[in-house]
Design a protein around this motif. Structure first.
Motif, PDB file in Angstrom:
ATOM      1  N   GLU A  67       0.827  -1.094   0.106  1.00 41.23           N
ATOM      2  CA  GLU A  67      -0.054  -0.063   0.133  1.00 41.23           C
ATOM      3  C   GLU A  67       0.932   1.264   0.029  1.00 41.23           C
ATOM      4  O   GLU A  67       0.544   1.993  -0.688  1.00 41.23           O
ATOM      5  N   SER A  69       4.002   1.471  -0.624  1.00 40.04           N
ATOM      6  CA  SER A  69       5.121   1.692  -1.943  1.00 40.04           C
ATOM      7  C   SER A  69       4.267   2.065  -3.037  1.00 40.04           C
ATOM      8  O   SER A  69       4.703   2.901  -3.971  1.00 40.04           O
ATOM      9  N   TYR A  70       2.898   1.762  -3.157  1.00 38.96           N
ATOM     10  CA  TYR A  70       2.021   2.126  -4.196  1.00 38.96           C
ATOM     11  C   TYR A  70       1.703   3.725  -3.867  1.00 38.96           C
ATOM     12  O   TYR A  70       1.828   4.491  -4.801  1.00 38.96           O
ATOM     13  N   THR A  73       4.722   5.722  -5.075  1.00 37.00           N
ATOM     14  CA  THR A  73       4.737   5.800  -6.323  1.00 37.00           C
ATOM     15  C   THR A  73       3.689   6.948  -7.073  1.00 37.00           C
ATOM     16  O   THR A  73       4.205   7.863  -7.703  1.00 37.00           O
TER      17      THR A  73
END
Lengths: 258, 553
Positions: A67, A69-70, A73
């Motif tokens: 979650e 890392s998303y 990004t």
């Protein structure tokens, strides 16, 4: 290359349908009596049966890692977009009265900062929560500045200084101030700038921890230094007397023995 | 205005947006060909996409650690498959991209199926067509008409495909269509309605001159798909057949196993992209150059005496291997082409074809056709081609001997079915269906004089003297001379200036000859960008099928 995102509509519909599903489920199945509901007679078998599957499932934090890392990004992408906007605004100004661009920059800045801070704080587990707690305490501390108590006086004094003067000076001045206070003139009229102006909320996520550490450390050292100084001072007051006595001792010793 | 770039951008954005981690690309039968036209598998593999699956495949393994990128056409079947997929998800997270506009109710259906909340994104990415080259696209819908009218499902597919092209290029055009064609009119109006329904979607930055969409019908030029071709790409398609950048060589005598199916992609194959539009003679010499270079390289690879030699050998080996693959591929393809050309006497056939299409000496043409029909080498296919061309060309000539030629076809032993086809060709592309459009430059005096002067000058290459009609149509359009009556606008607004961005769509398919013509036109007129598209890309055989479905008999 036009695109259209339907994610929001989709999420809305998904939430709605989830809610509907629950309502219908409740309506369809009779609500069991308390006695039945509280004691699940299948629980034992259920646990046994599922123990093997539990092992196969990856740990809970895997989800939150993904979650995060998303999210990161996405934030990075937005920051890239913002960079492009800034670039465009500064390097190729249109020189008209159009404020749309500025507006767009403002909006995306806000989006990014919100996402950054809120994104970290709203995670319901892990270090995010601790930071939030500390942050809350911190805020309370500052906002109650009107009813200052003797004991957090030192902390607050330090806080006002730390943003303005180098550390060494701060320690010196602190001790001076404390001396003054001890002399019977407590310095109570200190104006604290509102917290939000000193540090933008966006910086909390990364800075709150280190700033608090620094404050703690400095308050501790100040306290010990002051104590030392006090002891030294006391000693220095007693010193002439002591020396006199010891001299006397030296003088009198042989006679005593004699 | 580059369709390959547009589709590529969509796909790379899809992959980027789904974040880091291992991914699977889930597609349907059509989108898989959209993707394969612009990306090689190895290129996508570099972007952490390790698995390619069809959504219709039931036997997929469950892999929760993968993130699924679904790129699908919004057809009812796909929606159903996707719902089934979401109720029992096989992958960890889903990013769903539809290649066209999807309705709210369908989204709702998906949202209800997604009880486990595995979907992260739902978006529309308008890569809904086959990008053939930067300036050419196809929708991959052959046989789109029945009794000179649209098959209803294919009309909406054509509309979706064209609006996707417009959206991916960010163009909201004015629309003109060929007045003589009912199908063109219908398509133009459907597109206009679609744009009107979703104005916010088509709200792009205004350019000085608004782009133009021109819709034509294959019936106005049935000659081009009948001709034998001599440029590399067109020739390969005519004689071997290109399907989604692949050619099937399994019928070639003595072919090695790895060359039974080869890929000819202008994106990945440098030699191919350089020689796409060169003619057969030039290709021969280019292949020879390639061979020489290759031989030099393989010579230098032979003498490995020192460690440094070894090192350079190992470093250069991948390129060497790649080059040897290219050489083997193209030598095989060109070899096969030249074998077919000699076997069926195609040079002679093509000469007569070109004469039929471009000259106007009836008696000479008739004599040469008869001569050819008496030869054994001639394929029945080419015999039909010639008689069909003759039928189209001299349909209304006072001495027309079409019946006599049909009779000699029968005597040659051409099957009843094939002879029927010849009649259909004439019916499909004859004067009645093009309603007076000037295909052979006969009726008006200007083109007559033009033709006369051209005849005096002589032609550079007798095999490639024909230029497709779309070239002339566009030439007139760019000069602002295209008649309003023959090519009206949809709606009231009209284009005052010279158009700059033009998208031409030919109902009933385009040919590689036309793609080449547009390529040349783009090169010759700076400041103007033209993109050509069709319902499919034809060679003579696929064109026959198109005619068979389009005419009633």
């Amino acid at each position: 290359m036009a695109t259209r995102s339907l994610t929001e509509a989709y999420l809305l519909m998904r939430n709605n349908s989830a809610r509907n599903r629950h309502t219908y489920a409740d309506l369809n199945h009779e609500i069991p009596e308390d006695r039945v509901a509280l004691v699940n007679n299948h629980s034992a078998e259920y646990c046994d049966g599922s123990s093997s599957t539990i092992v196969a499932i990856p740990p809970d934090w895997v989800d939150s890692v993904e979650e995060i890392s998303y999210d990161i990004t996405r934030i990075q992408e937005k920051m890239k977009e913002l960079g492009v906007l800034h670039d465009k605004h500064l390097n190729r100004p249109t020189l008209d009265d159009n404020v749309e661009e500025e507006h767009a920059i403002e909006i995306s800045t806000q989006e990014i900062t919100q996402e950054k801070s809120v994104g970290i704080f709203e995670k319901d587990a892990g270090p995010g929560r601790e930071i939030k707690a500390i942050f809350d305490n911190h805020l309370n501390l500052r906002e109650d500045s009107a009813i200052m108590t003797e004991e957090n006086m030192e902390k607050i004094l330090y806080l006002t200084r730390v943003s303005q003067i180098p550390q060494v000076q701060a320690v010196d001045q602190n001790s001076q101030l404390i001396e003054q206070r001890r002399g019977g003139q407590p310095h109570r009229t200190i104006h604290l700038r509102p917290e939000r102006n000193i540090q933008r909320p966006s910086q909390y996520g990364c800075r709150t921890g280190t700033v608090l550490d620094r404050i703690d450390y400095n308050v501790e050292t100040t306290a010990t230094k002051v104590e030392e100084a006090y002891i030294n001072y006391k000693r220095s007051v007693h010193l002439p007397l002591q020396t006199f006595e010891s001299c006397l001792d030296v003088w009198l010793k042989p006679t005593k023995h004699l | 205005m580059n369709v390959i770039q547009a589709v590529k951008l969509y796909i790379s954005k899809m992959i980027e947006d789904s974040g880091p981690g291992m991914k699977v690309l889930l597609m349907d039968q059509e989108t898989i060909s959209f993707v394969s036209m612009v990306y090689a598998q190895s290129e996508i593999l570099q972007k952490e996409v390790y698995l390619f699956e069809l959504i219709g495949n039931r036997n997929r393994e469950t892999m929760k650690h993968l993130r699924a990128i679904c790129f699908l056409r919004p057809t009812p079947e796909n929606i159903d498959l996707l719902k089934r997929e979401l109720t029992i998800p096989k992958y960890g997270v889903y990013f769903i991209y539809f290649s066209n506009v999807i309705s709210k109710s369908e989204i709702k259906g998906l949202a209800e199926a997604d009880a486990q909340e595995v979907v992260r994104e739902v978006q529309e990415f308008y890569g809904d067509y086959l990008a053939i080259s930067p300036h050419a696209f196809s929708l991959g819908i052959p046989n789109c008409s029945r009794h000179s009218n649209w098959k209803p499902a294919l009309l909406s597919r054509a509309c979706e495909g064209l609006t996707a092209v417009l959206l991916s290029l960010k163009k909201c055009p004015m629309i003109r269509y060929q007045n003589s064609s009912e199908m063109a009119k219908k398509l133009a109006e459907t597109i206009k309605q679609t744009i009107a329904r979703d104005t916010s979607l088509f709200d792009f930055r205004r350019t000085d001159v608004s782009p133009l969409l021109l819709i034509l019908d294959r019936r106005s030029d049935a000659v081009t798909p009948l001709l034998n071709q001599w440029t590399y790409q067109a020739m390969v398609h005519e004689l071997l057949g290109i399907k989604n950048n692949r050619i099937d060589l399994s019928n070639v005598p003595g072919i090695s196993k790895e060359l039974q199916e080869v890929v000819l992609s202008s994106e990945q194959d440098e030699f191919y992209s350089q020689n796409l539009y060169n003619n057969f003679g030039e290709i021969g010499s280019k292949i020879k150059e390639l061979m020489d270079e290759f031989q030099k390289k393989s010579q230098s690879n032979k003498k490995i005496e020192s460690i440094a030699d070894m090192k350079s050998f190992v470093e250069n080996y991948p390129q060497f291997k790649k080059m040897s693959g290219t050489v083997a591929k193209h030598v095989t393809v060109v070899g096969e082409l030249s074998r077919i050309v000699n076997l069926y006497n195609l040079l002679e056939v093509s000469e007569v074809e070109q004469e039929l299409a471009c000259q106007s000496d009836h008696n000479e043409a008739l004599k040469r056709i008869k001569e050819l029909l008496s030869k054994d080498k001639l394929r029945p296919l080419d015999a039909c081609r010639l008689v069909g061309l003759y039928g189209l060309r001299y349909e209304n000539h006072s001495n027309s001997n079409f019946v006599g030629l049909m009779d000699s076809l029968r005597k040659r032993g051409v099957s009843e079915e094939d002879r029927q086809m010849v009649r259909r060709v004439v019916e499909y592309g004859g004067g009645r269906s093009r309603s007076g459009a000037d295909l052979f430059g006969q009726e008006n005096t200007i083109s007559k004089t033009k033709r006369f002067f051209k005849g005096l000058k002589g032609v550079e290459n007798i095999y490639t003297q024909h230029t497709p009609q779309v070239h002339d149509t566009l030439d007139q359009l760019l000069k602002g001379k295209l008649r309003e009556g023959a090519y009206p606008y949809v709606g009231s607004s009209q284009l005052k200036e010279r158009p700059q961005d033009v998208i031409v769509f030919i109902i009933g398919g385009i040919t590689y000859e036309e793609i080449l013509a547009i390529y040349n036109l783009n090169k010759a007129t700076p400041g103007v960008k033209i993109i050509i598209g069709g319902s499919t890309v034809h060679n003579f055989q696929s064109f026959q099928a198109e005619i068979a479905s389009g005419t009633k008999m």
